[in-house]
Scaffold this motif. Structure first.
Motif, PDB file in Angstrom:
ATOM      1  N   VAL A   1       0.823  -1.030   0.141  1.00  0.00           N
ATOM      2  CA  VAL A   1      -0.013   0.002  -0.158  1.00  0.00           C
ATOM      3  C   VAL A   1       0.801   1.346   0.141  1.00  0.00           C
TER       4      VAL A   1
ATOM      5  N   THR B   1       1.116   4.103  -3.003  1.00  0.00           N
ATOM      6  CA  THR B   1       0.815   5.499  -2.542  1.00  0.00           C
ATOM      7  C   THR B   1       2.056   6.285  -2.710  1.00  0.00           C
TER       8      THR B   1
ATOM      9  N   ARG C   1      -6.917   2.427  -1.068  1.00  0.00           N
ATOM     10  CA  ARG C   1      -6.213   1.049  -0.974  1.00  0.00           C
ATOM     11  C   ARG C   1      -6.257   0.307   0.320  1.00  0.00           C
TER      12      ARG C   1
ATOM     13  N   ASN D   1      -9.480  -1.316   0.369  1.00  0.00           N
ATOM     14  CA  ASN D   1      -9.202  -2.973  -0.256  1.00  0.00           C
ATOM     15  C   ASN D   1      -8.470  -3.761   0.758  1.00  0.00           C
TER      16      ASN D   1
END
Length: 234
Positions: free
Chosen positions: A153, A157, A179, A182
């Motif tokens: 993640v 990002t 994210r 998710n």
């Protein structure tokens, strides 16, 4: 005469190098310029940074992790949901990067095959720093999966953030929230699978994973299975 045990020497080299990295990258030119700018003995500089600018890039990343931990310790996050605490930690970490070009140059450096392992280790270290700062107490395979997931993640990002010119990086924070959502959905699905008939049927064969333990007193990737240490590259 410069004291080779002085920890500030490497810090001064890093500060000097940061003035050159946006133009020359994390290269030998930047390293040599930092050595000249600080008046450091070249032999001492090489002893402190055997890989030259690569070691300074590592120091830059780890300095950011340390500053993030300090800021998280000073903030009151008690009113935030845990997923929002993670998001806040990532926001703080990225906000500590004053110059995107320095980060972009670092991404390029650690994308090279010879430095990819070091780059992966740094991302792992950032994820571990976040989880540890937020009080993660997992003592099984989840210790690893949490850090692997957050590392993915965080990496995604950072790439999004590098190209984001929205006011206040609002688009990046929205991307980060998606994210994390998710990941939360995956964790919910995993919990549901474990309670399903198939999950229960596989619980026996997968029981060995319950004996995996995080490293004891170390901050790197190697784990522990019972009393035996297994090392592998990060």
């Amino acid at each position: 005469m410069q004291d080779p045990q002085d920890p500030d020497i490497k810090s001064r080299l890093l500060d000097a190098a940061l003035l050159h990295v946006p133009f020359d990258g994390w290269t030998q030119d930047s390293f040599d310029s930092a050595v000249a700018d600080t008046g450091t003995d070249p032999a001492l500089a090489t002893a402190l940074c055997p890989r030259g600018a690569v070691d300074l890039a590592v120091a830059y990343h780890r300095r950011g992790d340390a500053e993030m931990r300090a800021r998280l310790a000073a903030e009151d996050l008690s009113d935030l949901r845990f997923r929002d605490r993670i998001a806040r930690a990532v926001q703080i970490r990225l906000a500590l990067c004053d110059d995107k070009e320095v980060v972009r140059r670092g991404m390029t450096l650690f994308a090279l095959p010879q430095h990819a392992g070091t780059g992966a280790d740094l991302i792992w270290g950032t994820a571990d720093a976040i989880w540890t700062a937020l009080g993660d107490s997992s003592d099984d395979i989840n210790w690893y999966t949490k850090r692997m997931t957050l590392g993915a993640v965080y990496s995604a990002t950072v790439l999004y953030w590098l190209g984001d010119d929205s006011p206040g990086h609002a688009a990046t924070w929205a991307f980060l929230d998606r994210r994390i959502d998710n990941v939360m959905q995956f964790e919910k699905a995993k919990a549901g699978f474990n309670k399903s008939p198939l999950g229960k049927a596989l619980s026996g064969p997968l029981s060995a994973l319950s004996r995996v333990r995080p490293p004891a007193g170390r901050d790197d990737l190697p784990g522990r299975h019972h009393d035996t240490q297994y090392k592998h590259d990060g």
